[in-house]
Design an enzyme around this catalytic site. Sequence first.
Site, PDB file in Angstrom:
ATOM      1  N   ASN A   1     -67.364 -23.916  35.033  1.00 24.09           N
ATOM      2  CA  ASN A   1     -67.259 -25.047  35.955  1.00 24.09           C
ATOM      3  C   ASN A   1     -68.500 -25.919  36.104  1.00 24.09           C
ATOM      4  OD1 ASN A   1     -64.564 -24.999  37.251  1.00 24.09           O
ATOM      5  ND2 ASN A   1     -65.164 -22.929  37.801  1.00 24.09           N
TER       6      ASN A   1
ATOM      7  N   ASP B   1     -68.647  -8.726  31.240  1.00 22.59           N
ATOM      8  CA  ASP B   1     -69.398  -9.368  30.154  1.00 22.59           C
ATOM      9  C   ASP B   1     -70.568  -8.473  29.764  1.00 22.59           C
ATOM     10  OD1 ASP B   1     -70.660 -11.035  28.372  1.00 22.59           O
ATOM     11  OD2 ASP B   1     -70.603 -12.807  29.668  1.00 22.59           O
TER      12      ASP B   1
ATOM     13  N   GLU C   1     -59.524 -29.190  41.790  1.00 19.89           N
ATOM     14  CA  GLU C   1     -60.682 -28.715  41.004  1.00 19.89           C
ATOM     15  C   GLU C   1     -61.991 -29.134  41.669  1.00 19.89           C
ATOM     16  OE1 GLU C   1     -63.885 -29.358  37.971  1.00 19.89           O
ATOM     17  OE2 GLU C   1     -62.596 -30.962  38.737  1.00 19.89           O
TER      18      GLU C   1
ATOM     19  N   ASN D   1     -80.303  -3.387  26.367  1.00 20.23           N
ATOM     20  CA  ASN D   1     -81.504  -3.958  26.974  1.00 20.23           C
ATOM     21  C   ASN D   1     -82.243  -3.048  27.942  1.00 20.23           C
ATOM     22  OD1 ASN D   1     -80.306  -6.211  25.668  1.00 20.23           O
ATOM     23  ND2 ASN D   1     -81.504  -7.550  26.981  1.00 20.23           N
TER      24      ASN D   1
ATOM     25  N   CYS E   1     -72.325 -12.453  21.133  1.00 21.90           N
ATOM     26  CA  CYS E   1     -71.350 -12.257  22.216  1.00 21.90           C
ATOM     27  C   CYS E   1     -70.020 -11.645  21.776  1.00 21.90           C
ATOM     28  CB  CYS E   1     -71.143 -13.542  22.990  1.00 21.90           C
ATOM     29  SG  CYS E   1     -70.322 -14.858  22.061  1.00 21.90           S
TER      30      CYS E   1
ATOM     31  N   ASN F   1     -77.259 -23.464  40.572  1.00 21.70           N
ATOM     32  CA  ASN F   1     -77.031 -24.760  41.220  1.00 21.70           C
ATOM     33  C   ASN F   1     -75.822 -25.487  40.637  1.00 21.70           C
ATOM     34  OD1 ASN F   1     -77.977 -25.559  38.755  1.00 21.70           O
ATOM     35  ND2 ASN F   1     -79.598 -26.888  39.536  1.00 21.70           N
TER      36      ASN F   1
ATOM     37  N   ASN G   1     -74.745  -3.321  25.826  1.00 21.85           N
ATOM     38  CA  ASN G   1     -76.008  -3.899  25.348  1.00 21.85           C
ATOM     39  C   ASN G   1     -77.131  -2.886  25.566  1.00 21.85           C
ATOM     40  OD1 ASN G   1     -77.699  -4.598  27.860  1.00 21.85           O
ATOM     41  ND2 ASN G   1     -75.730  -5.548  28.368  1.00 21.85           N
TER      42      ASN G   1
ATOM     43  N   HIS H   1     -68.532 -18.822  24.162  1.00 19.78           N
ATOM     44  CA  HIS H   1     -69.039 -17.539  24.632  1.00 19.78           C
ATOM     45  C   HIS H   1     -67.839 -16.615  24.815  1.00 19.78           C
ATOM     46  CE1 HIS H   1     -71.255 -14.407  26.417  1.00 19.78           C
ATOM     47  NE2 HIS H   1     -70.852 -14.613  27.657  1.00 19.78           N
TER      48      HIS H   1
ATOM     49  N   GLU I   1     -58.994 -30.238  35.104  1.00 18.69           N
ATOM     50  CA  GLU I   1     -60.234 -31.019  35.220  1.00 18.69           C
ATOM     51  C   GLU I   1     -59.964 -32.365  35.886  1.00 18.69           C
ATOM     52  OE1 GLU I   1     -63.230 -30.352  34.980  1.00 18.69           O
ATOM     53  OE2 GLU I   1     -63.443 -28.651  33.628  1.00 18.69           O
TER      54      GLU I   1
ATOM     55  N   ASP J   1     -81.492 -23.073  31.295  1.00 21.60           N
ATOM     56  CA  ASP J   1     -80.063 -23.407  31.247  1.00 21.60           C
ATOM     57  C   ASP J   1     -79.660 -23.763  29.817  1.00 21.60           C
ATOM     58  OD1 ASP J   1     -80.032 -23.098  33.942  1.00 21.60           O
ATOM     59  OD2 ASP J   1     -79.557 -25.175  34.440  1.00 21.60           O
TER      60      ASP J   1
ATOM     61  N   THR K   1     -68.794 -34.020  34.393  1.00 20.20           N
ATOM     62  CA  THR K   1     -68.214 -32.961  35.232  1.00 20.20           C
ATOM     63  C   THR K   1     -67.104 -32.191  34.520  1.00 20.20           C
ATOM     64  OG1 THR K   1     -66.575 -34.465  36.159  1.00 20.20           O
ATOM     65  CG2 THR K   1     -68.683 -34.306  37.317  1.00 20.20           C
TER      66      THR K   1
END
Length: 726
Positions: free
Chosen positions: A429, A389, A483, A262, A308, A341, A260, A366, A478, A360, A450
Amino acid sequence: MINIWGNDCQCNREAVSKKAFPSMYSSSLEAAALQLSGFDWQMQANKNAHHTDKFYSDQLITRRGQPFRVRLNFNRPIASGERLTFTASTGPNPSESARTKAVIPLSTGSSDSGGSGSWSAVLSSNNNGSLIVNISSPASSPIGRYTLSVQIASQSGSTSTTLGTWVQLFNPWLQVDAVFMSNNAEREEYVEEDAGIIFVGSANRINMVGWNFGQYEEDILNIVLAILDRSLNFRRDPITDVARRNDPKYVGRVLSGMINGNDDNGVLSGNWSGDYTGGKDPRNWNGSVEILKEWKKNRFQPVRFGQCWVFAGTLNTVLRCLGIPARVITNFNSAHDTDRNLTIDVYYDPLGNPLDRGSDSIWNFHVWNEAWFVRTDLNSQYNGWQVLDATPQERSQGVFQCGPASVTAVRQGDVNLDFDMPFVFSEVNADQITWIISPNNSKKQTSSNTSSVGRFISTKAVGSNSRMDVTDKYKYAEGSKEEREVFKKALQKLKPSSGFGATAAGTENPVRSPSISGKFKVNGVLEVGKEVNLSLQLKNLSEDLKTISVNMTAWTIVYNGTLVHEVWKDSITASLDPQEEMEYPLRLTYAQYENFLTADNMIRITAVCQVTDEAEVVVERDVILDNPSITLELLDQARVQTPVNVRVLFANPLDEPVNNCVLTVEGSGLMRGNLRIKVPSLRPKERSNFKFEITPLRSGTKQLLIDFSCSKFPAIKAFLSVDVTE
């Protein structure tokens, strides 16, 4: 000068040497000065032995830790008092202390092919002053461009001659190399394969596009080395940077920042606005070769534009080119958690409009890379696939770079390890929390989920174009006990003071179960140019009569959730008896969305359902509209150096003409560079049938890719596997 014959007395040295190589020595009395009269890199034999014969390059390319053979011709046999010493060096101001320079005395021992800790130059044969020498580097030496020189020393002095330059790569064939890959089929796929598949779309509609990695194409290796030499690390401290190129972990991290543009005038400039004026719509690229060549042509200014999968496809090319096994990974419903978080907050207003609040987001998909190597900085359990990435999302150590993050560590919730573990962990996650923001700016949580993030993590299967699901490599099933335990462990490491509630945020007031449920159902086909038909299905889950007011919107979006334009809205009120279900049809005409659709062909439809004095229920569905199909046909058997015709079939499905039609064609091993063909405009419902010619350059299975763009369809893709015979 190092004496390669050890500390024996002169007579013993000569006796041993004459016995081993009788023709190498002649009396130095009255002999002309020893001079190099010719040098040969033994190019083809070395390239075959080092698995670098596919590179379109006239330079020698070797892999570290493995001997390569050179021939030196002298004007006469070498006399007893004369010694040869080679020097191999890389980077500016090379030094032995930095391991960027090696002084290698010629020896008569056995050649080292195990990649031990030191360089060696071993005499293989000598015929009257014509020497064949095997030169070997350590398996831990830096990769890059090297200079080789030879020094001739005798009692009368010494002379030094530069023999030329060659390029050294990582060696996934060698067990002691950090990138060693033991499985032959995997090594063929992840190092040698120069075309592939990238998965795109959404969790409920996974599509694939072909990608031309083209790591062997002319000049690509030189451009890849230029990427390293233009990095911030090299500019700040070139000596240390070159010395650290022995480590795939270091090289991978530098490249994730350099693909990239940037911070550092890297390769690609990202754009997710839906407006690609001044550059190329990211959907129009067929592969990395054109991007890398354009970067060099533009004097190393970032190429416009990437998203991406373009960043990941390009990074994959660069990693494979350098000998690091690499693959492209797609994560559906991928979280972008900016505040560590492990929750993604999604906001709506009461009218059903998605809101840009906070940073967010959840991307429909992605794409990133995995590279395969040993983690010398961590416990051996973290060896193997590492996430890299190159898409610029968050700064890491002040630079837009990401990884390498061990996939094993992600699965175990070891977010305290290097590099960028919390970010990668949350991508697969994080929990999703949905909020309604009222006009007075108060916010109310409507739901938490979740299990919606990190679905169908996909990569191309080894040896075929099918999809391989690797979700279980990133996380336990899941909802399973393991998990949730891993999630809790990760959260404790990120926020040791926080409790562990219903969600990652530890919500104090859990949301009451709603009394109604809703979902969108697709009716009929989803195609560009056609009407979009859905129905909103509502159900009263309670034993009481419920009156529901519903506000609905439809927005065109980019795949990362960026809102482009509102194209439709509607409101209804309905009364539902206990346990009653109802269905409300909604339709979007082509005229409503045609001018606002991006090349992603995505529309987000939302309904905010309100029951008096209860929390709202948000129902959401992203629909992807299919482009009309385009068909590629090979009209004859493909043979090396023999022109072959390819036919393209396309039908305009619209009731209006399509103009400005351009076909771009690419395929490593099938053609040099790419073809750009202007196609005549198509009348409403008209079928087109046009041909172009390619001349295959190499035998084997190759991938031919096309991109068709026009006024109404910005990027229609197709690819075809072509078996080329000699």
